[in-house]
Every structure is written in structure tokens, then in C-alpha cells.
Design a protein around this motif. Structure first.
Motif, PDB file in Angstrom:
ATOM      1  N   ALA A 117       0.426  -7.721   4.683  1.00  0.00           N
ATOM      2  CA  ALA A 117      -0.145  -8.135   3.405  1.00  0.00           C
ATOM      3  C   ALA A 117       0.857  -8.977   2.629  1.00  0.00           C
ATOM      4  N   HIS A 176       1.992  -2.273  -1.419  1.00  0.00           N
ATOM      5  CA  HIS A 176       0.711  -2.004  -2.081  1.00  0.00           C
ATOM      6  C   HIS A 176      -0.473  -1.987  -1.135  1.00  0.00           C
ATOM      7  N   ALA A 177      -0.394  -2.715  -0.023  1.00  0.00           N
ATOM      8  CA  ALA A 177      -1.567  -2.885   0.834  1.00  0.00           C
ATOM      9  C   ALA A 177      -1.151  -3.075   2.281  1.00  0.00           C
ATOM     10  N   LEU A 232      -4.799  -7.845   3.069  1.00  0.00           N
ATOM     11  CA  LEU A 232      -5.443  -8.422   1.884  1.00  0.00           C
ATOM     12  C   LEU A 232      -6.446  -9.477   2.311  1.00  0.00           C
ATOM     13  N   SER A 250      -7.645  -7.989  -3.383  1.00  0.00           N
ATOM     14  CA  SER A 250      -8.290  -6.829  -2.770  1.00  0.00           C
ATOM     15  C   SER A 250      -8.102  -6.840  -1.264  1.00  0.00           C
ATOM     16  N   ASN A 253      -7.105  -3.544   1.821  1.00  0.00           N
ATOM     17  CA  ASN A 253      -7.046  -2.113   2.114  1.00  0.00           C
ATOM     18  C   ASN A 253      -5.606  -1.649   2.239  1.00  0.00           C
ATOM     19  N   ASN A 254      -5.437  -0.317   2.165  1.00  0.00           N
ATOM     20  CA  ASN A 254      -4.174   0.312   2.515  1.00  0.00           C
ATOM     21  C   ASN A 254      -4.487   1.565   3.313  1.00  0.00           C
ATOM     22  N   VAL A 282      -8.861  -1.266  -1.482  1.00  0.00           N
ATOM     23  CA  VAL A 282      -8.138  -1.306  -2.751  1.00  0.00           C
ATOM     24  C   VAL A 282      -8.410  -2.590  -3.523  1.00  0.00           C
ATOM     25  N   GLU A 303      -2.482  -0.706  -8.828  1.00  0.00           N
ATOM     26  CA  GLU A 303      -3.732  -0.357  -8.148  1.00  0.00           C
ATOM     27  C   GLU A 303      -4.726   0.160  -9.176  1.00  0.00           C
ATOM     28  N   ASN A 359      -9.345   2.479  -5.604  1.00  0.00           N
ATOM     29  CA  ASN A 359      -9.164   2.834  -4.204  1.00  0.00           C
ATOM     30  C   ASN A 359     -10.374   3.634  -3.763  1.00  0.00           C
ATOM     31  N   TYR A 404     -12.399  -1.736   3.482  1.00  0.00           N
ATOM     32  CA  TYR A 404     -11.845  -2.934   2.841  1.00  0.00           C
ATOM     33  C   TYR A 404     -12.675  -3.242   1.599  1.00  0.00           C
TER      34      TYR A 404
END
Length: 412
Positions: free
Chosen positions: A139, A159-160, A163, A177, A179-180, A185, A198, A201, A208
Motif C-alpha cells: 500500500a 495503515h493498509a 489501496l 480506501s 483493506n488491511n 478500510v 482510520e 473498518n 475491500y
């Protein structure tokens, strides 16, 4: 730039909007999927064909499209322009392009370190451009404040995991935006990307948040949640302080676009346009479109979308029909199935690609990521994984540039 232009609409015009619908545009070349569409005004726009790796331009509101640029062995994901001349093209490989003559010529951009892919782009103000990627990790965000002459690379791994979309209100305030490890997210910055918080979530691993949209003077945020369990609309009416989640009919929903707090559309990998007039509580199929990825709203009376074709919402040349061609599925073989202690997957990649393979249990709960792989050219690849799990039913999620699919497997 992917945000609604706020305009005052009379009751007569607003009534006419509800009588309109979506139709495929005429004179569109059918080759793979159109991943993105962007308009700088009501007449001039560009479309990026994904696996066809071609850019097309229109100067007559989408009536005709002319090929401008192609790059074999690439996958074009995203296109964005600062003005009628300066534009940017993101790919799912380590290639990122810029044009300064309206798309007639494109050149590779110099960035260090170079992003693995650019999945999302947003131009804001007179000279600021943001990009993000990759859906398959790592990301990162890229940023330019001088119309793409120089770039800053921002590592977003804290953070992720991946993206997909980036959307800014002004040069300082924006959202990204993806995912993690916990779920889909949405992150927010108020300092031009120096720091991120964030704000949402989904709390479902493997989700995603794929696309974002702003409305109502940027106080309303809409996002499409692509999930292995249930596709969803997530929305906030207070700048992300609180959220509502609405179920959607397609697990792998991607496109989202609203023209009012109640009236909008979504669609995705397995669906065309679905319409809501009650803010996402209910959805009705329009029987139009397929494999949707982007809904680009110019104003409440005019919008465009990209998928297996290019589509237009508004008055004008909307009577032309076009064939809906099934999406191009990459051949995947899992054998033997049922299996015992080894999971074997063979994938016949048709072009340069990326792979994320994930394992889920029978309820759709994420177990683990099996592999993240970069495929440099068309080829047959074999993957083998130990399978130390209890007997029963599972699913393997195969996510490539072409799309996302699940395959049922059984352990004896």
C-alpha cells in the motif's frame, strides 16, 4: 476530481432526472473491460480499457471515441486529468504515464521508489495530484504539487495492506480506501497525506472498500464494499463520524454513484446497474450493463460509467443498444478436488497479471492469504500449498486484474 458538481436543480428538471436511465454508448470498441472513465467537462472525456491496455478520447459527450494510446502487456486501471492537456494513467504494473497534450502522447513518470501499481488517481486544485495502490499490496500513496513534474512516495503499510481508491476535497483534506488485515478500510487525512486516521473498518478480513464518492457539500461519503461474504454499501452523512451499512446483491460490488442522498446506483463483477431511490435500503436491477467498475457523475442530470461497455445517464443519444459480452475469465484448475493434504492450483494467465489467492472456510470466514504473485507475461503457473485443515468444505478466492472469483473445494 471524481466528485459531484453541486448545482441547483428546479423541480421540473429534478423530475426529468428520475425519468432518465442508463444506456450503453454507441461506437464503443469491445475489448476486455473498461476499468475507468473520466470527463473534464460535459464534452471531453477519456476511457481506459484494462486488459486491452488502450486509452480512448471523446470530444462529443461520448458519441464517438478515438484511440489515443496503447501499451501491450499492460493493464490500464485508472485515468485522470488536471485540465484538458495534463493527464495521468495508472496501470497494474510498475508503469505510470503522463500526458501534456490531451492524451496524444504519453511518457513514463519518474518516481522513487516506484509504486507497484496505481489503482486510484485524483487531481485536485490547479496542480495537485494524488495516486494510490496497489490492491494486491504494498500500500502506497504518491503525491505531486507541481502538475506531475515531481512526486513524493508515501509508504502506507502501517495503515493498509492494499489501496484502491483515493478522493480529495481540496489539496489537504481527502480519503483513501482499500483493506488491511482486519477488513475493508477508509482512511482520512487533513494535512495533505502526512498523517492518516482510520475512520471506517468493515471488520471482515478479505473485504475491500473499492470505490468512494462524496455528496452534499462533501458531508456525505459513499463506499462500495467488495466482500467474500456479502457486498455492501457503506455511507456516512456526517463526514465519517458515524456509518450505515446496507447489503447489496453482488458480493464483489465495485462501482458506486449517487445523485442525491436517496437516488443512486451500484454494480460490480457479477452485476450491471442496480438502482436505489431510498438510500440503499432496496435495490432494483435495471437489466443494463455488466462488470461495472466506475460511475462518474458530472451533475445530477449527466453521468457516465465504465464496465464491459461505456454507459451514459442523461438525455440525448441513448437509444442505441450494444451487446453485453461475458467477462474474460482466466482458466483456473484445482485438482485433485476433493483433496487430502495438498492444495494444487493451475492458472493459465492470458497476459501480465497480479494474483492474490486466499483461503476461506465454508461460512466465508477468512483463513489465510495463500500467495501474492506478480506475473510478468502470459504463462501457465502451478501453485501448491500444504493443507493442514480439518476435513470439510472450503473456498479458494482467486483475485487477478480481471476480477475476483471463488472456487469450492473439499478436504476428505
Amino acid at each position: 476530481m471524481k466528485k459531484i458538481t453541486t448545482i441547483l436543480v428546479s423541480m421540473l428538471l429534478y423530475g426529468s432526472i428520475y425519468s432518465q436511465s442508463w444506456s450503453p454508448l454507441p461506437n464503443v470498441v469491445y475489448s476486455g473491460r473498461y476499468d475507468d472513465i473520466f470527463f473534464i467537462n460535459e464534452q471531453i472525456g477519456w476511457a481506459a480499457n484494462g486488459s486491452g491496455a488502450t486509452v480512448y478520447k471523446t470530444t462529443d459527450s461520448g458519441l464517438t471515441w478515438n484511440e489515443q494510446f496503447s501499451a501491450p502487456e499492460s493493464y490500464f486501471r485508472n485515468i485522470e486529468f488536471l485540465d484538458e492537456n495534463i493527464g495521468f494513467l495508472g496501470t497494474l504494473e510498475d508503469r505510470f504515464y503522463k500526458t501534456t497534450d490531451g492524451g496524444e502522447n504519453w511518457e513514463l513518470v519518474s518516481i522513487s521508489p516506484y509504486p507497484a501499481a496505481i489503482c486510484g488517481l485524483d487531481a485536485v486544485g490547479s496542480s495537485t495530484v494524488y495516486g494510490c495502490g496497489a490492491y494486491f499490496s504494498p500500500a502506497c500513496i504518491i503525491k505531486s504539487v507541481d502538475s506531475g513534474e515531481t512526486w513524493e512516495y508515501i509508504d502506507m503499510s502501517a495503515h493498509a495492506t492494499g489501496l484502491v481508491e483515493i478522493l480529495f476535497i481540496d489539496e489537504q483534506v481527502g480519503y483513501v480506501s482499500g483493506n488491511n488485515s482486519s477488513g475493508g478500510v477508509i482512511l482520512k487525512t487533513t494535512d495533505g497525506g502526512s498523517s492518516w486516521t482510520e475512520i471506517y473498518n468493515s471488520q471482515v478480513a478479505g473485504d475491500y472498500v473499492w470505490k468512494l464518492q462524496l455528496l452534499e457539500n462533501n458531508t456525505h461519503i459513499y463506499g462500495s464494499i467488495q466482500s467474500n461474504i456479502m457486498g455492501q454499501l457503506v455511507k456516512s452523512t456526517d463526514e465519517g463520524q458515524t456509518w450505515e451499512v446496507k447489503p447489496f446483491v453482488d458480493n464483489w460490488v465495485q462501482a458506486v454513484g449517487f445523485i442525491s442522498p436517496l437516488h443512486g446506483w451500484m454494480g460490480g463483477h457479477n452485476s450491471g446497474f442496480y438502482e436505489t431511490t431510498d438510500g440503499g435500503d432496496t435495490w432494483d436491477s435495471l437489466g443494463i450493463g455488466s462488470y461495472l467498475n466506475r460511475i462518474f457523475i458530472i451533475h445530477p442530470g449527466l453521468a457516465y460509467a465504465s464496465g464491459k461497455s461505456l454507459y451514459r445517464f442523461g438525455h440525448g443519444f441513448l437509444a442505441t443498444s450494444a451487446p453485453e459480452i461475458p467477462k474474460d475469465d482466466i482458466p483456473v484448475v484445482i485438482a485433485p478436488n476433493p483433496l487430502s493434504d495438498q492444495l494444487n492450483i493451475t492458472i493459465d494467465f492470458q497476459h501480465t497479471d497480479n494474483l492474490v489467492a486466499e483461503l476461506y472456510d465454508n461460512s466465508g470466514k477468512f483463513i489465510k492469504c495463500l500467495v501474492i504473485d506478480k506475473v510478468e507475461s502470459a504463462q501457465l503457473r502451478n501453485y501448491s500449498f500444504d493443507f493442514p485443515y480439518e476435513p470439510g468444505s472450503y473456498s479458494v478466492n482467486i483475485h487477478t486484474n480481471n476480477g475476483r472469483r471463488s472456487f469450492a473445494i473439499v478436504k476428505q
